[in-house]
Scaffold this active site. Structure first.
Site, short mmCIF file in Angstrom:
data_model
loop_
_atom_site.label_atom_id
_atom_site.label_comp_id
_atom_site.label_asym_id
_atom_site.label_seq_id
_atom_site.Cartn_x
_atom_site.Cartn_y
_atom_site.Cartn_z
N HIS A 86 -34.55 10.94 -23.24
CA HIS A 86 -34.66 12.40 -23.12
C HIS A 86 -35.64 12.73 -21.98
O HIS A 86 -36.69 12.08 -21.89
CB HIS A 86 -35.19 13.00 -24.42
CG HIS A 86 -35.42 14.48 -24.33
ND1 HIS A 86 -34.38 15.39 -24.34
CD2 HIS A 86 -36.57 15.19 -24.18
CE1 HIS A 86 -34.90 16.61 -24.22
NE2 HIS A 86 -36.21 16.52 -24.12
N GLY A 121 -2.93 21.13 -0.23
CA GLY A 121 -2.98 20.18 -1.35
C GLY A 121 -4.35 20.18 -1.98
O GLY A 121 -5.36 20.03 -1.29
N ASP A 147 -1.14 0.13 -4.52
CA ASP A 147 -0.47 1.42 -4.34
C ASP A 147 1.04 1.28 -4.21
O ASP A 147 1.78 2.24 -4.46
CB ASP A 147 -0.99 2.11 -3.06
CG ASP A 147 -2.39 2.67 -3.21
OD1 ASP A 147 -3.05 2.39 -4.23
OD2 ASP A 147 -2.84 3.38 -2.28
N GLY A 174 0.79 -1.23 0.00
CA GLY A 174 0.00 0.00 0.00
C GLY A 174 0.82 1.28 0.00
O GLY A 174 1.99 1.29 -0.42
C1 LIG Z 1 -8.88 9.31 1.59
C2 LIG Z 1 -8.79 8.33 0.45
C3 LIG Z 1 -9.87 8.18 -0.36
C4 LIG Z 1 -9.82 7.27 -1.41
N1 LIG Z 1 -10.92 7.15 -2.21
C5 LIG Z 1 -10.88 6.30 -3.25
C6 LIG Z 1 -12.02 6.14 -4.06
O1 LIG Z 1 -13.06 6.76 -3.84
N2 LIG Z 1 -11.94 5.28 -5.10
C7 LIG Z 1 -10.81 4.57 -5.37
O2 LIG Z 1 -10.81 3.80 -6.33
N3 LIG Z 1 -9.70 4.70 -4.60
C8 LIG Z 1 -9.72 5.54 -3.54
N4 LIG Z 1 -8.63 5.66 -2.74
C9 LIG Z 1 -7.43 4.86 -3.05
C10 LIG Z 1 -7.57 3.40 -2.53
O3 LIG Z 1 -8.03 3.43 -1.19
C11 LIG Z 1 -6.23 2.70 -2.62
O4 LIG Z 1 -5.75 2.77 -3.94
C12 LIG Z 1 -6.31 1.25 -2.20
O5 LIG Z 1 -6.91 1.13 -0.94
C13 LIG Z 1 -4.91 0.64 -2.16
O6 LIG Z 1 -4.97 -0.70 -1.77
P1 LIG Z 1 -3.62 -1.48 -1.43
O7 LIG Z 1 -3.98 -2.92 -1.21
O8 LIG Z 1 -2.57 -1.17 -2.39
O9 LIG Z 1 -3.14 -0.86 -0.03
P2 LIG Z 1 -3.73 -1.05 1.46
O10 LIG Z 1 -5.18 -1.29 1.50
O11 LIG Z 1 -3.20 0.11 2.23
O12 LIG Z 1 -3.02 -2.38 1.98
C14 LIG Z 1 -1.66 -2.44 2.28
C15 LIG Z 1 -1.51 -3.34 3.51
O13 LIG Z 1 -0.15 -3.71 3.67
C16 LIG Z 1 0.16 -3.73 5.05
N5 LIG Z 1 1.62 -3.60 5.17
C17 LIG Z 1 2.39 -2.54 4.80
N6 LIG Z 1 3.69 -2.82 5.00
C18 LIG Z 1 3.74 -4.08 5.50
C19 LIG Z 1 4.81 -4.93 5.90
N7 LIG Z 1 6.09 -4.55 5.80
N8 LIG Z 1 4.50 -6.16 6.40
C20 LIG Z 1 3.22 -6.57 6.50
N9 LIG Z 1 2.16 -5.81 6.11
C21 LIG Z 1 2.43 -4.58 5.62
C22 LIG Z 1 -0.62 -2.54 5.61
O14 LIG Z 1 -0.83 -2.67 6.99
C23 LIG Z 1 -1.92 -2.64 4.79
O15 LIG Z 1 -2.89 -3.41 5.45
C24 LIG Z 1 -8.64 6.52 -1.65
C25 LIG Z 1 -7.54 6.67 -0.81
C26 LIG Z 1 -7.60 7.56 0.24
C27 LIG Z 1 -6.42 7.70 1.15
N1 LIG Z 2 -11.76 9.33 -5.44
C1 LIG Z 2 -10.59 8.70 -5.51
O1 LIG Z 2 -10.35 7.84 -6.34
C2 LIG Z 2 -9.52 9.04 -4.53
C3 LIG Z 2 -9.81 9.83 -3.42
C4 LIG Z 2 -8.77 10.17 -2.57
C5 LIG Z 2 -7.49 9.70 -2.81
N2 LIG Z 2 -7.24 8.93 -3.88
C6 LIG Z 2 -5.86 8.49 -4.17
O2 LIG Z 2 -4.98 8.94 -3.18
C7 LIG Z 2 -3.86 9.54 -3.79
C8 LIG Z 2 -3.31 10.64 -2.91
O3 LIG Z 2 -4.20 11.77 -2.89
P1 LIG Z 2 -3.66 13.21 -2.57
O4 LIG Z 2 -4.77 14.16 -2.82
O5 LIG Z 2 -2.97 13.23 -1.25
O6 LIG Z 2 -2.49 13.37 -3.62
P2 LIG Z 2 -2.42 14.06 -5.05
O7 LIG Z 2 -1.12 13.66 -5.61
O8 LIG Z 2 -3.66 13.80 -5.81
O9 LIG Z 2 -2.40 15.64 -4.72
C9 LIG Z 2 -1.44 16.24 -3.91
C10 LIG Z 2 -1.49 17.74 -4.12
O10 LIG Z 2 -0.68 18.38 -3.13
C11 LIG Z 2 0.04 19.43 -3.77
N3 LIG Z 2 1.25 19.69 -2.96
C12 LIG Z 2 2.39 18.97 -2.93
N4 LIG Z 2 3.26 19.52 -2.04
C13 LIG Z 2 2.64 20.59 -1.49
C14 LIG Z 2 2.99 21.55 -0.50
N5 LIG Z 2 4.18 21.50 0.10
N6 LIG Z 2 2.09 22.50 -0.18
C15 LIG Z 2 0.88 22.54 -0.79
N7 LIG Z 2 0.48 21.66 -1.73
C16 LIG Z 2 1.35 20.70 -2.08
C17 LIG Z 2 0.33 18.88 -5.15
O11 LIG Z 2 0.61 19.90 -6.07
C18 LIG Z 2 -0.98 18.18 -5.47
O12 LIG Z 2 -1.91 19.08 -6.01
C19 LIG Z 2 -4.35 10.05 -5.12
O13 LIG Z 2 -3.32 10.02 -6.06
C20 LIG Z 2 -5.46 9.13 -5.49
O14 LIG Z 2 -4.98 8.16 -6.37
C21 LIG Z 2 -8.23 8.60 -4.75
#
Ligand SMILES: Cc1cc2nc3c(=O)[nH]c(=O)nc-3n(C[C@H](O)[C@H](O)[C@H](O)COP(=O)(O)OP(=O)(O)OC[C@H]3O[C@@H](n4cnc5c(N)ncnc54)[C@H](O)[C@@H]3O)c2cc1C
Ligand SMILES: NC(=O)c1ccc[n+]([C@@H]2O[C@H](COP(=O)([O-])OP(=O)(O)OC[C@H]3O[C@@H](n4cnc5c(N)ncnc54)[C@H](O)[C@@H]3O)[C@@H](O)[C@H]2O)c1
Length: 460
Positions: free
Chosen positions: A444, A177, A311, A140
Site C-alpha cells: 500500500h 483505423g 502472423d 509474417g
Molecule cells: C507497428 C507495430 C507494432 C507492434 N507492436 C507490438 C508490440 O508492442 N507487442 C507485440 O507483442 N507485438 C507487436 N506487434 C506485432 C509483432 O511485431 C508481430 O506479431 C511479429 O513481429 C510477427 O512476427 P513474424 O515472425 O510472424 O513475422 P515477421 O517478423 O514479419 O517475419 C516474416 C519474415 O518472412 C519473410 N518472408 C515473407 N515472405 C517470404 C517468402 N516468400 N520467402 C522468404 N521470406 C519471406 C519476411 O521478409 C520477414 O522477414 C506490432 C506490429 C506492428 C506492425
Molecule cells: N501493442 C501491440 O501488441 C501491437 C501494436 C501494433 C500492432 N499490433 C498488431 O498488429 C495488428 C494490426 O494492427 P492494426 O491496428 O492495423 O489492425 P487492427 O485490426 O487492430 O485495427 C484495424 C482497424 O481499422 C478499422 N478499419 C478497417 N477498414 C477501415 C476503413 N476502410 N476505414 C477506416 N477504418 C477501417 C477497423 O475497424 C479496425 O478498427 C494488430 O492486430 C496487432 O495484433 C500489436
C-alpha cells in the site's frame, strides 16, 4: 537433382521463423532458413520496438506538460527531428542485434531469396530448387490497404513503417483505423504536439470488446486526440500538400485538411507469393492454410508436412505468439512424425497508449453468453496511488466462471494495466481458483490494490 535438399526448410527469418529455426536446430543440423527481405524482423524494424521508442518520447512530453498540476513548472518544446532521430537510432540498434544473430548462423543453413512452392515439399527460391522433407511457413503479415483509401489517396499515404522514416513531425495527421496501431500512434503523436484525427469504421478501439472498458477507453483517448471510432467520412483527395476529408461531426459535414495520412486498417498474412495452391494444403476462403493450433501442422500436408507459425496464420498477430508458435512448429518439424501439442500461454494483448489498454485470457466477447459468468470490476478514478500520481482514470474488468471457480480473462484500461495483465496471466497459467487469486497480496499504496479489488468482487 535439387540445388539444395534439407530435412527442414523454414520460410521467413522473422521472430517466428527464427524461433522455429532455433528449436529445430536443437534436434537436427539439417535445417535451412530462407529469407527474402531486409532482415531484422518486423518487430525490430517497424513494429514493437520503434513504436515503443516513439511512445517513450511521447510519455516524456506528456509528463513534462502535465508538471504544473504537480507544482513543477517547465516549458515544453518538442524537437520533432530529434524525436525521430532517436526512434531510428534505437530501431537500428535492435535491427542490428537481430542481424548479428542471423549472421552467426552457419552460411550453409541460410538462403536468401523469395520462396514459393513448386509442389508439396519442393520450393523455388530465387531460381534455386529446394527440396525439403518438412517445411515451416513463417512469412509474417503486411498492412491491408482498402481499395477506396488507395484510390482516394492516389497511393500517397504512410503505413506504420513509413512513420518511423519521418524526419520531423507532421502538423495535422489523419489516421485511418482505431485498432492497436491507430491508437498507439495517435496517442503518441498527439502527446508530441501533432494535431491528430483518428477516424475508423465499426467502433473498435484496439482489441477491447467489453462495452464498459471500451467506453472508458473512448472517453480517455478523446481527451488526448480527436477519435471517431465509427465515423462517417468521405476521403476527398490531395490538393497540393493538403489531403481533404469531408467529415460528419457535431453540426454537420465539414471539410478538413491534413498534411499526412497513416493507414492502419489491419494486417493480413503475407502468403500471396508462396503459391500455396501447389503446396497440397487445405486453404480457407482467404487462401490461409487450415492448421492445428497446438501442433501447428497444416491440414492436408501429412505426406509432406508443412507447419505454420507467427502472423502468417492470420490469428492474433503479436510477438509472444510468434515466438511460441515458431518454437512449436520447429520442434514438431524436427520430431516428425512424432508431433506434440504446444503448451500455449494465455493470450495477452497490450496496447501501449497512456494509460495502456490490456486484455488477457478470454475477452468479454468470448464469455458474455456464459450462464455462470462472474464479473469483478475496479474503477481507478478513486484509487489512492493513482490519485497521488494524477493517473486516476480507467477501469479493469475480470471475468470468472462460477461453475469452475476459475478466472477466465480480463479487459482493462488504466494505470499499470500492462503489469496487471501480467499478474493475471500468471494466475491463468497456474490455473489457481478464484478464492486463491483473491488472496493476492498487495502493498500500500499501489495500483495492484485495484486489481485485488476487482478479484475480490468477482460475483454474478
Ligand atoms: C507497428 C507495430 C507494432 C507492434 N507492436 C507490438 C508490440 O508492442 N507487442 C507485440 O507483442 N507485438 C507487436 N506487434 C506485432 C509483432 O511485431 C508481430 O506479431 C511479429 O513481429 C510477427 O512476427 P513474424 O515472425 O510472424 O513475422 P515477421 O517478423 O514479419 O517475419 C516474416 C519474415 O518472412 C519473410 N518472408 C515473407 N515472405 C517470404 C517468402 N516468400 N520467402 C522468404 N521470406 C519471406 C519476411 O521478409 C520477414 O522477414 C506490432 C506490429 C506492428 C506492425
Ligand atoms: N501493442 C501491440 O501488441 C501491437 C501494436 C501494433 C500492432 N499490433 C498488431 O498488429 C495488428 C494490426 O494492427 P492494426 O491496428 O492495423 O489492425 P487492427 O485490426 O487492430 O485495427 C484495424 C482497424 O481499422 C478499422 N478499419 C478497417 N477498414 C477501415 C476503413 N476502410 N476505414 C477506416 N477504418 C477501417 C477497423 O475497424 C479496425 O478498427 C494488430 O492486430 C496487432 O495484433 C500489436
Amino acid at each position: 537433382m535439387p540445388d539444395v535438399s534439407c530435412k527442414i526448410a523454414v520460410i521467413g527469418a522473422g521472430t517466428a521463423g527464427l524461433a522455429a529455426f532455433r528449436s529445430a536446430r536443437e534436434l537436427t543440423d539439417d535445417v535451412l532458413l530462407i529469407e527474402s527481405g531486409p532482415l531484422g524482423t518486423t518487430c525490430a524494424r517497424e513494429g514493437c520496438m520503434p513504436s515503443k521508442a516513439l511512445i517513450a518520447s511521447a510519455k516524456v512530453a506528456a509528463t513534462a506538460r502535465g508538471g504544473e498540476s504537480f507544482g513543477v513548472k517547465t516549458s515544453v518544446k518538442v524537437d520533432g527531428p530529434a524525436v525521430m532521430k532517436r526512434v531510428r537510432r534505437l530501431r537500428d540498434h535492435f535491427v542490428d542485434g537481430v542481424i548479428e544473430g542471423y549472421r552467426a548462423i552457419p552460411e550453409a543453413q541460410r538462403l536468401r531469396g523469395r520462396a514459393k512452392f513448386l509442389a508439396p515439399g519442393i520450393l523455388d527460391v530465387g531460381g534455386r530448387r529446394v527440396e525439403a522433407e518438412r517445411i515451416v511457413i513463417a512469412t509474417g503479415s503486411e498492412a491491408v490497404i482498402p481499395g477506396d483509401i488507395a484510390e482516394a489517396t492516389g497511393g500517397r499515404f504512410m503505413t506504420v513503417g513509413d512513420i518511423f522514416e519521418l524526419h520531423g513531425l507532421p502538423e495535422r495527421l489523419l489516421i485511418l483505423g482505431s485498432g492497436v496501431i491507430g491508437c498507439e500512434i495517435a496517442d503518441s503523436m498527439a502527446s508530441l504536439g501533432v494535431e491528430v484525427s483518428c477516424l475508423s469504421k465499426g467502433g473498435d478501439i484496439s482489441f477491447l470488446s467489453d462495452p464498459l472498458v471500451k467506453s472508458a477507453a473512448e472517453t480517455i483517448l478523446k481527451g488526448h486526440f480527436r477519435l471517431l471510432p465509427d465515423a462517417e467520412f468521405e476521403l476527398l483527395g490531395w490538393e497540393g500538400d493538403v489531403f481533404s476529408v469531408k467529415l460528419a461531426e457535431g453540426d454537420g459535414p465539414q471539410t478538413e485538411g491534413f498534411d499526412a495520412v497513416l493507414v492502419a486498417t489491419g494486417r493480413k498474412p503475407s502468403l500471396n507469393d508462396l503459391n500455396l495452391e501447389k503446396a497440397g494444403l487445405e486453404l480457407d476462403d482467404q487462401g490461409t492454410p487450415q492448421f492445428d493450433e497446438l501442433t501447428r501442422l497444416c491440414r492436408g500436408s501429412e505426406d509432406k508436412p508443412v507447419f505454420i507459425a507467427g502472423d502468417a496464420d492470420a490469428e492474433t498477430m503479436v510477438l509472444p505468439r510468434a515466438n511460441w508458435t515458431g518454437e512449436a512448429a520447429g520442434r514438431n518439424a524436427a520430431n516428425w512424425p512424432s508431433v506434440g501439442k504446444a503448451d500455449a500461454p494465455p493470450t495477452m494483448g497490450i496496447c501501449f497508449t497512456e494509460p495502456s489498454m490490456a486484455q488477457v485470457g478470454k475477452r468479454f466477447s468470448e464469455v458474455e453468453d456464459r450462464d455462470d459468468l462472474l464479473i469483478g470490476c475496479a474503477d481507478f478514478s478513486d484509487q489512492g496511488r493513482a490519485i497521488c500520481e494524477g493517473r486516476n482514470e480507467g477501469i479493469l474488468r475480470i471475468y470468472g466462471s462460477a461453475k469452475d471457480q476459475k478466472i477466465l480473462g480480463a479487459e482493462m484500461i488504466g494505470p499499470d494495466a500492462e503489469h496487471h495483465a501480467h499478474i493475471l496471466a500468471l494466475m491463468l497459467r497456474q490455473e489457481i481458483t478464484i478464492s486463491e487469486a483473491q488472496e493476492m497480496p498487495a502493498y500500500h499504496p499501489v495500483t495492484e490494490e485495484g486489481l485485488r479489488t476487482a478479484l475480490r468482487n468477482l460475483s454474478d
